[in-house]
Write an enzyme that holds these catalytic residues in place. Structure first.
Site, PDB file in Angstrom:
ATOM      1  N   LYS A 287       0.839  -1.211   0.000  1.00  0.00           N
ATOM      2  CA  LYS A 287       0.000   0.000   0.000  1.00  0.00           C
ATOM      3  C   LYS A 287       0.869   1.255   0.000  1.00  0.00           C
ATOM      4  O   LYS A 287       0.412   2.337  -0.393  1.00  0.00           O
ATOM      5  CB  LYS A 287      -0.972  -0.008   1.184  1.00  0.00           C
ATOM      6  CG  LYS A 287      -0.341  -0.183   2.554  1.00  0.00           C
ATOM      7  CD  LYS A 287       0.191   1.082   3.160  1.00  0.00           C
ATOM      8  CE  LYS A 287       1.003   0.761   4.393  1.00  0.00           C
ATOM      9  NZ  LYS A 287       1.707   1.913   4.950  1.00  0.00           N
TER      10      LYS A 287
ATOM     11  N   THR B  85      -2.823   5.700   4.868  1.00  0.00           N
ATOM     12  CA  THR B  85      -1.560   6.132   4.275  1.00  0.00           C
ATOM     13  C   THR B  85      -1.769   7.028   3.070  1.00  0.00           C
ATOM     14  O   THR B  85      -0.928   7.878   2.773  1.00  0.00           O
ATOM     15  CB  THR B  85      -0.726   4.895   3.858  1.00  0.00           C
ATOM     16  OG1 THR B  85      -0.763   3.939   4.907  1.00  0.00           O
ATOM     17  CG2 THR B  85       0.711   5.262   3.617  1.00  0.00           C
TER      18      THR B  85
END
Length: 330
Positions: free
Chosen positions: A184, A241
């Site tokens: 990710k 994130t």
């Protein structure tokens, strides 16, 4: 329980604080003697401003791992192997290592738990999730996943870390949990690049959704479980994130989107940008596994081949038409 935390970055420090507050006797190891001395003197890590550290032991001696039943490995991916080689000789035979960093080793494309198992021969569990060190250090409610092939080990890690501000779920899917957490970072870098180029919410939603599809496609091909990518270390970690300015990956991406060279952007962020290294590993893993990952491929082209970000976006937007799902149901 006596626990050594190996790595005094923001995340290692936040977890050392949490473990100490849970009643464990914690030693926090730093690679640099002067850094260990500074932490001892100031009781504050500059990476976690305003977070006062409890009565931890601070050291730069890898022998601090000796005799500890649990050793938390918090070094960044580029230092994972060398750090394991440092502490390995001091580990007791039944020590459990807990890998808490997110990344893939450059060159080998090994997950961090695989490196620790390879170097030390010890049992390794993984702790990952949407967890900014800055927020965990301040006691903001957070959820993570403890993964191990042995459910007893996963539940032990769960018990060690869990409290009323840090909730931990157990999983047997080490591959899925670790790959979701590492890959990710690539999508977060791309999300930052989109922000830096001035694109909007629509673009980020497209990028995050299709990026998660790519991560899951590769993760399943490498042995992970599809459901893990819908969990905390998949969609959860991706959301936090890609949307937060705590994210070094997103901040570096913004600078790249504004026209900075990738290396200059990372220098300006001033800390490890794991997505840069993971982009190369994702590209290599996808090629080896024969998995199509167009976003990861374009991230690699921007970061390592000098492709302009706007050209990469145009290439992605003008790909041949597709069905959203491989089994469309028609």
């Amino acid at each position: 329980m006596e626990i050594a935390v190996i790595g005094s970055g923001g995340w290692g420090t936040a977890l050392a604080k949490l473990l100490s507050e849970n009643g464990h006797a914690v030693t926090l190891w730093s690679f640099l003697p002067e850094e260990a001395a500074q932490l001892q003197r100031t009781r504050e890590n500059p990476l976690l401003p305003g977070v006062r550290l409890p009565e931890l032991a601070f050291t730069s001696d890898p022998a601090c791992a000796a005799g500890k039943p649990v050793v938390v490995m918090a070094s960044p991916s580029f230092a994972a192997r060398s750090t394991a080689e440092l502490v390995g000789p001091y580990l007791r035979q039944d020590a459990v290592l807990v890998s808490v960093a997110k990344g893939i080793e450059a060159g080998t494309s090994l997950r961090l738990s695989e490196i620790y198992e390879q170097v030390t021969g010890r049992t390794v569990a993984v702790l990952c999730g949407p967890s900014h060190a800055e927020e965990v250090g301040r006691g903001i409610p957070t959820g993570c996943v403890a993964a191990s092939r042995d459910i007893r080990v996963a539940e032990m890690v769960q018990d060690i870390f869990m409290n009323d501000r840090f909730r931990v779920y157990a999983s047997a899917d080490v591959v899925g949990v670790e790959l979701g957490a590492a890959l990710k970072n690539v999508v977060a870098l791309c999300a930052g690049i989109c922000d830096g180029m001035g694109f909007g919410d629509n673009t980020k939603a497209l990028l995050m959704t299709r990026g998660l599809t790519e991560i899951a496609r590769l993760g399943v091909a490498l042995g992970g479980k599809n459901e893990s990518f819908a969990g905390l270390t998949g969609v959860g970690d991706l959301v936090v994130t890609c949307t937060s300015m705590h994210s070094r990956n997103r901040r570096a991406g913004i600078l790249i989107g504004q026209g900075k060279d990738p290396k200059a952007a990372m220098d300006e962020v001033g800390a490890v940008v794991e997505g840069y290294y993971a982009a190369k590993s994702a590209h290599e893993l996808a090629e080896k596994a024969g998995v199509e990952m167009p976003i990861a491929r374009e991230a690699y082209a921007v970061l390592y081949e000098g492709r302009p970000p706007r050209e990469a976006m145009q290439l992605l937007m003008t790909r041949d038409r597709r069905h959203e799902f491989e089994d469309a149901g028609w």
